[in-house]
Design an enzyme around this catalytic site. Structure first.
Site, short mmCIF file in Angstrom:
data_model
loop_
_atom_site.label_atom_id
_atom_site.label_comp_id
_atom_site.label_asym_id
_atom_site.label_seq_id
_atom_site.Cartn_x
_atom_site.Cartn_y
_atom_site.Cartn_z
N ASP A 24 34.41 53.48 82.49
CA ASP A 24 34.66 54.23 81.27
C ASP A 24 36.04 54.92 81.32
O ASP A 24 36.74 54.85 82.33
CB ASP A 24 33.53 55.25 81.03
N ASP A 93 44.54 46.97 73.25
CA ASP A 93 44.29 45.59 72.90
C ASP A 93 44.03 45.55 71.40
O ASP A 93 43.20 46.32 70.90
CB ASP A 93 43.04 45.09 73.66
N ASP A 201 45.53 40.09 70.75
CA ASP A 201 44.61 39.03 71.12
C ASP A 201 44.81 37.79 70.24
O ASP A 201 44.83 37.91 69.00
CB ASP A 201 43.19 39.58 70.92
N GLU A 260 49.25 37.46 72.78
CA GLU A 260 48.56 36.40 73.52
C GLU A 260 48.60 35.14 72.66
O GLU A 260 48.15 35.16 71.50
CB GLU A 260 47.12 36.79 73.80
N HIS A 332 41.77 39.36 82.69
CA HIS A 332 40.30 39.39 82.57
C HIS A 332 39.71 38.03 82.19
O HIS A 332 38.49 37.89 82.16
CB HIS A 332 39.92 40.44 81.52
N ASP A 333 40.56 37.06 81.86
CA ASP A 333 40.07 35.73 81.48
C ASP A 333 40.29 34.69 82.56
O ASP A 333 39.96 33.51 82.36
CB ASP A 333 40.81 35.24 80.22
C1 NOJ Z 1 41.24 36.29 74.22
C2 NOJ Z 1 40.71 37.36 75.10
O1 NOJ Z 1 41.59 37.58 76.17
C3 NOJ Z 1 39.34 36.92 75.54
O2 NOJ Z 1 38.82 37.74 76.54
C4 NOJ Z 1 38.45 36.89 74.34
O3 NOJ Z 1 37.20 36.37 74.69
C5 NOJ Z 1 39.03 36.04 73.22
N1 NOJ Z 1 40.44 36.23 73.03
C6 NOJ Z 1 38.37 36.35 71.91
O4 NOJ Z 1 38.75 37.63 71.47
#
Ligand code: NOJ
Length: 560
Positions: A24, A93, A201, A260, A332-333
């Site tokens: 958090d 974000d 994003d 992104e 994170h992806d």
């Molecule tokens: C890109 C983000 O980095 C990812 O974590 C997310 O699942 C998708 N966009 C959808 O928002």
């Protein structure tokens, strides 16, 4: 040009202050000294807005509130103030390609075909001549990033809505000027509150080809690839320039924007980041994190270093005179870099983590360090599909097993590739739950935390953490690392990655052995022997030899 280092964060996995097992805002606030000690300039916060959390907060139901799981707006303000007091910026974000299906805009939009917000999302009838709800009746053949079709039939009105991601993430229709105005207003509200910019994003998907054409078939699936119609649509540059004018122009603050952009080419990134066009500061491109993938991300293959060099080299050259690169391995992806591109076995984990960090920080651009990367966190051990939490992963499992795949084989594909590798809790210490929470963590802690944790590395001058600290300090101090021209060396070598950076007669040579095989440096790069070592990762070891590049050896040298 902005040169800071960013630390992207998944708040849910960073630090939990109240024992509910979920990281958090107060948890982050309590760790700001760690970030300051590392030398971080900017923190990119993954979404903390109110959200049903279908996709880790990337499904937002209220853009102007904090999700109760993460805290309150007051706590957000306190975090921002404390970060600013340490000279750390905070970037939010911005998820505006889509909202949550619980967002009031969508709730209103779906209520009737004549709702004033109907056109805020993409609604379409079933394919001509087909009955809604029958297989293949979707308005286009596009496959969702999270498996299945991109369209969901809504019983209320009998029409389908578009969702490039989960069915709970309907795509906003940026063709509608009211949508754009509402988004810009929300962005100004956050900037007025003091945030320092946005990571945007999938921002290259906000403009779509309005006639929504079918995409080329994806072999082995009933779907087509919608990216031709949904990436870099005809009005993207117009929208980004408008956003810049409406939100960023004329503000005194030193703001940061990073878009992104899956599928971005060098040419597209040049346009988006050309300062003269006033769109964005930099983009996240995906080329280098797809080099170890076959037909899909679940089809994992070994990386060929020559491919990585060719890709990075093109991006460095393409953005040399105009625009700006962002540099990342992890976020994170993405699975953990030390497991993916390095070697996380006990013998080489430290050296390969520090080698990869040196390689990345040596390039021209803004390096991003993902939470835990600074200590060499690795992919976790996944004993069952039940250990995973990520919607992309779980939807893939459901789809693959429904098609008859062997569950054990599916599990084997998840281990190296799932995004959950990045989402296990940050390993602060060796105690139970790694010091992340006093409760039960929302996702399992990597068992290796007993050895690999911040506390164990903080005072160790040769730790992965110390090496990141030194790299960041070097980037702060050295103008050649910041701005020097990039020249790739040894482009065809399968294991050694080397390049120079030059500025005003000063030249740095970065040479990294991306393997465990030693190489005679004197033969490969004679100029690298005997020069001033600015920063190395193995020079403290007894077997270090100036003339031999040891396993995962990484050096930054100043040429005389
Ligand atoms: C890109 C983000 O980095 C990812 O974590 C997310 O699942 C998708 N966009 C959808 O928002």
């Amino acid at each position: 040009m902005d040169l800071g280092r960013r630390l992207p964060g998944v708040p849910r996995s960073f630090a939990d202050s109240d024992g509910d097992g979920i990281g958090d805002l107060e948890g982050i606030r309590g760790k700001l000294d760690h970030l300051a000690d590392l030398g971080v300039d900017v923190v990119w916060l993954s979404p903390v807005y109110r959200s049903p959390q279908d996709d880790n907060g990337y499904d937002i139901s209220d853009y102007q509130d904090i999700d109760p799981a993460f805290g309150t707006l007051d706590q957000f303000d306190a975090l921002l103030a404390d970060a600013h007091a340490r000279g750390i910026k905070i970037v939010m974000d911005l998820v505006v390609n889509h909202t949550s299906d619980e967002h009031p805009w969508f709730v209103e939009s779906r209520s009737s075909t004549v709702s004033p917000k109907r056109d805020w999302y993409w609604w379409r009838d079933a394919r001509e001549g087909m009955d809604a709800g029958t297989p293949g009746a979707e308005p286009t053949n596009w496959q969702s990033f999270f498996s299945g079709p991109c369209w969901e039939l809504d019983e209320t009105t009998g029409q389908y809505y578009l969702h490039l991601f989960s069915r709970r993430q309907p795509d906003l229709n940026w063709e509608n000027a009211q949508v754009r105005r509402a988004v810009y207003e929300m962005m100004r509200w956050w900037l007025d509150r003091g945030v320092d910019g946005f990571r945007m994003d999938v921002i290259n998907m906000i403009s779509k080809q309005p006639d929504l054409p079918d995409g080329p078939p994806i072999p082995g699936t009933p779907y087509g690839d919608g990216s031709v119609a949904t990436f870099f649509g005809p009005r993207l540059h117009e929208f980004l320039a408008e956003m810049h004018r409406e939100v960023f122009a004329g503000r005194d603050a030193d703001l940061i924007t990073v878009g992104e952009m899956p599928g971005a080419t060098v040419e597209q990134a040049r346009l988006v980041t050309d300062p003269a066009r006033a769109e964005l500061d930099m983009v996240f491109q995906f080329e280098h994190v797809q080099l170890d993938q076959g037909a899909s991300k679940w089809d994992h293959r070994p990386l060929r270093l020559t491919d990585l060099k060719a890709s990075f080299g093109r991006w460095q050259a393409g953005l040399a005179d105009v625009g700006w690169n962002s540099l990342y391995w992890d976020n994170h992806d993405q699975p953990r870099a030390v497991s993916r591109f390095g070697d996380d076995s006990p013998a080489y984990r430290r050296d390969s983590a520090t080698c990869l960090a040196t390689l990345l920080h040596g390039h021209r651009g803004t390096p991003y360090v993902y939470q835990g990367e600074e200590i060499g966190m690795a992919n976790s051990t996944w004993s069952s599909v039940r250990d995973f939490r990520d919607i992309e992963t779980l939807n893939h499992v459901a789809e693959a097993t429904a098609l008859g795949a062997d569950p054990e084989e599916v599990l084997a594909t998840l281990r190296p590739a799932s995004r959950d590798n990045a989402r296990t809790p940050v390993q602060w210490d060796a105690t139970e739950h790694a010091g992340f929470t006093t409760g039960t963590p929302w996702i399992g802690v990597n068992p290796d935390h007993v050895e690999w944790n911040v506390a164990a590395q903080r005072e160790d001058p040769h730790s992965v953490l110390a090496h990141h600290r030194a790299l960041i300090a070097l980037r702060h101090a050295d103008r050649t690392v910041q701005l020097g021209d990039f020249t790739m060396l040894l482009p065809d070598h399968e294991d050694v990655y080397a390049f120079t950076r030059s500025l005003d007669g000063d030249t740095l040579l970065v040479v990294c052995n991306v393997s465990a095989t030693p190489y005679p440096l004197a033969e490969l790069l004679p100029e690298a022997v005997g020069d001033e070592l600015v920063l190395g990762n193995r020079d403290h070891l007894p077997d270090h030899d100036d003339a031999v590049l040891g396993p995962w050896d990484a050096r930054i040298l100043r040429l005389r």
